[in-house]
Motif scaffolding. Structure first.
Motif, mmCIF file in Angstrom:
data_model
loop_
_atom_site.group_PDB
_atom_site.id
_atom_site.type_symbol
_atom_site.label_atom_id
_atom_site.label_comp_id
_atom_site.label_asym_id
_atom_site.label_seq_id
_atom_site.Cartn_x
_atom_site.Cartn_y
_atom_site.Cartn_z
ATOM 1 N N LEU A 70 -23.541 27.755 34.740
ATOM 2 C CA LEU A 70 -23.076 28.328 34.198
ATOM 3 C C LEU A 70 -22.499 29.945 34.478
ATOM 4 N N GLU A 71 -20.795 30.201 33.921
ATOM 5 C CA GLU A 71 -20.783 31.635 34.170
ATOM 6 C C GLU A 71 -21.714 31.986 33.283
ATOM 7 N N SER A 72 -21.787 33.872 33.557
ATOM 8 C CA SER A 72 -22.937 34.357 32.864
ATOM 9 C C SER A 72 -21.852 34.794 32.185
ATOM 10 N N LEU A 73 -21.348 35.710 30.786
ATOM 11 C CA LEU A 73 -20.914 36.590 29.639
ATOM 12 C C LEU A 73 -21.211 37.836 30.459
ATOM 13 N N GLU A 74 -19.542 38.113 30.303
ATOM 14 C CA GLU A 74 -19.406 39.292 30.492
ATOM 15 C C GLU A 74 -19.651 40.490 28.621
ATOM 16 N N LEU A 75 -20.346 41.718 29.418
ATOM 17 C CA LEU A 75 -20.762 42.726 27.955
ATOM 18 C C LEU A 75 -19.869 43.722 27.779
ATOM 19 N N HIS A 76 -19.279 43.605 26.600
ATOM 20 C CA HIS A 76 -18.528 44.252 25.859
ATOM 21 C C HIS A 76 -19.171 44.980 25.153
ATOM 22 N N GLU A 77 -19.032 46.871 25.359
ATOM 23 C CA GLU A 77 -19.231 47.831 24.359
ATOM 24 C C GLU A 77 -18.860 47.765 22.795
ATOM 25 N N SER A 78 -18.537 47.308 22.925
ATOM 26 C CA SER A 78 -17.095 46.580 21.052
ATOM 27 C C SER A 78 -17.724 46.378 20.221
ATOM 28 N N LEU A 79 -18.579 45.144 21.127
ATOM 29 C CA LEU A 79 -19.075 43.514 20.390
ATOM 30 C C LEU A 79 -20.831 44.597 20.731
ATOM 31 N N ASN A 80 -21.089 45.125 21.273
ATOM 32 C CA ASN A 80 -22.946 45.543 21.095
ATOM 33 C C ASN A 80 -22.165 46.549 20.146
ATOM 34 N N ARG A 81 -21.487 47.280 20.105
ATOM 35 C CA ARG A 81 -21.597 47.512 18.741
ATOM 36 C C ARG A 81 -21.910 47.003 17.395
ATOM 37 N N LEU A 82 -20.489 46.235 17.590
ATOM 38 C CA LEU A 82 -20.675 45.194 16.175
ATOM 39 C C LEU A 82 -22.088 44.870 15.921
ATOM 40 N N ALA A 83 -22.532 44.372 17.098
ATOM 41 C CA ALA A 83 -23.654 43.124 17.736
ATOM 42 C C ALA A 83 -25.013 43.764 16.581
ATOM 43 N N GLN A 84 -25.309 45.664 17.111
ATOM 44 C CA GLN A 84 -26.088 46.611 16.597
ATOM 45 C C GLN A 84 -26.329 47.142 15.011
ATOM 46 N N GLU A 85 -24.575 47.103 14.890
ATOM 47 C CA GLU A 85 -25.131 47.611 13.151
ATOM 48 C C GLU A 85 -25.215 46.292 12.095
ATOM 49 N N HIS A 86 -24.991 45.019 13.112
ATOM 50 C CA HIS A 86 -25.632 44.559 12.080
ATOM 51 C C HIS A 86 -26.852 43.557 12.309
ATOM 52 N N SER A 87 -27.574 44.008 13.315
ATOM 53 C CA SER A 87 -28.835 43.792 13.770
ATOM 54 C C SER A 87 -29.531 45.811 12.695
ATOM 55 N N ALA A 88 -29.251 46.191 12.580
ATOM 56 C CA ALA A 88 -29.915 47.482 12.080
ATOM 57 C C ALA A 88 -29.192 46.898 10.369
ATOM 58 N N GLU A 89 -28.304 46.673 9.854
ATOM 59 C CA GLU A 89 -28.335 46.291 8.297
ATOM 60 C C GLU A 89 -29.683 45.403 8.209
ATOM 61 N N MET A 90 -29.739 44.571 8.817
ATOM 62 C CA MET A 90 -31.057 43.360 8.476
ATOM 63 C C MET A 90 -31.864 44.008 9.168
ATOM 64 N N ALA A 91 -32.341 44.946 9.777
ATOM 65 C CA ALA A 91 -33.223 45.095 10.005
ATOM 66 C C ALA A 91 -34.028 46.802 8.773
ATOM 67 N N SER A 92 -33.056 47.801 8.171
ATOM 68 C CA SER A 92 -33.331 48.769 7.150
ATOM 69 C C SER A 92 -32.900 47.427 5.691
ATOM 70 N N HIS A 93 -33.675 46.224 5.724
ATOM 71 C CA HIS A 93 -33.341 45.124 4.478
ATOM 72 C C HIS A 93 -31.727 45.324 3.811
ATOM 73 N N GLY A 94 -31.092 45.958 3.942
ATOM 74 C CA GLY A 94 -29.188 45.995 3.594
ATOM 75 C C GLY A 94 -29.025 44.210 3.449
ATOM 76 N N VAL A 95 -29.073 44.124 4.148
ATOM 77 C CA VAL A 95 -28.851 42.503 4.539
ATOM 78 C C VAL A 95 -29.623 41.197 4.368
ATOM 79 N N PRO A 96 -29.506 40.081 4.189
ATOM 80 C CA PRO A 96 -31.237 39.315 4.800
ATOM 81 C C PRO A 96 -30.591 38.747 6.289
ATOM 82 N N LEU A 97 -31.684 38.501 6.507
ATOM 83 C CA LEU A 97 -31.116 37.938 7.539
ATOM 84 C C LEU A 97 -30.238 36.989 7.715
#
Length: 179
Positions: A70-97
């Motif tokens: 398969l083709e590789s996936l292109e990494l996008h900074e704006s998607l990284n930010r949204l993914a990072q924010e969600h991971s941070a929310e889960m890590a702080s237990h602000g939202v469940p896994l």
């Protein structure tokens, strides 16, 4: 339910199907199988920086996709930010896994990318020598998560957070903007 959420629900895998390890405060230890990983194991990460961890997930996912022809996936900074924010929310237990707030992320992504398909994998682990390789290996063992990894997507964003308890939270967003 809004039309966007209905469309997203039809296009995505059952989001409730995420694999989860018990939290340390549940008094159970994580499962540590003797299985061989379908992704390359790496040396211990030189740092737990969110950028390095996310880059490592991206590299492992792309290595797996390329091995599957398969083709590789292109990494996008704006998607990284949204993914990072969600991971941070889960890590702080602000939202469940899980995928809480996915509709909001989908709407934010729509403002930047007129996507035709969108999906998300999340994960969690702790106490692993290589938390990134463990998370990717678990996604590849889960049929729904693996479908996202090998799906007809062209772009991705990854966010990884390690909290003060040593728990790692992972979010990977998959996106296709083709018609």
């Amino acid at each position: 339910m809004s039309k966007l959420l209905q469309l997203v629900s039809m296009l995505l895998l059952p989001l409730e199907a995420c694999a989860e390890l018990p939290r340390p405060d549940e008094g159970r230890a994580p499962t540590r199988g003797a299985e061989t990983s379908p992704v390359p194991r790496s040396r211990p990460l030189p740092s737990d920086s969110p950028v390095q961890l996310a880059r490592s997930v991206h590299e492992k996912i792309n290595a797996y996709r390329i091995a599957q022809g398969l083709e590789s996936l292109e990494l996008h900074e704006s998607l990284n930010r949204l993914a990072q924010e969600h991971s941070a929310e889960m890590a702080s237990h602000g939202v469940p896994l899980g995928h809480e707030g996915f509709g909001d992320r989908a709407q934010a992504i729509r403002k930047v990318f007129p996507y035709s398909r969108l999906a998300e994998n999340v994960g969690y682990n702790w106490g692993m020598a290589d938390p990134v390789a463990d998370a990717v290996a678990r996604w590849l063992r889960s049929p729904q998560h693996r479908d996202n990894v090998i799906g007809d997507f062209e772009s991705t964003g990854v966010g990884v957070v390690r909290n003060e308890r040593g728990e790692y939270y992972f979010t990977q967003i998959f996106l296709d903007v083709r018609d």
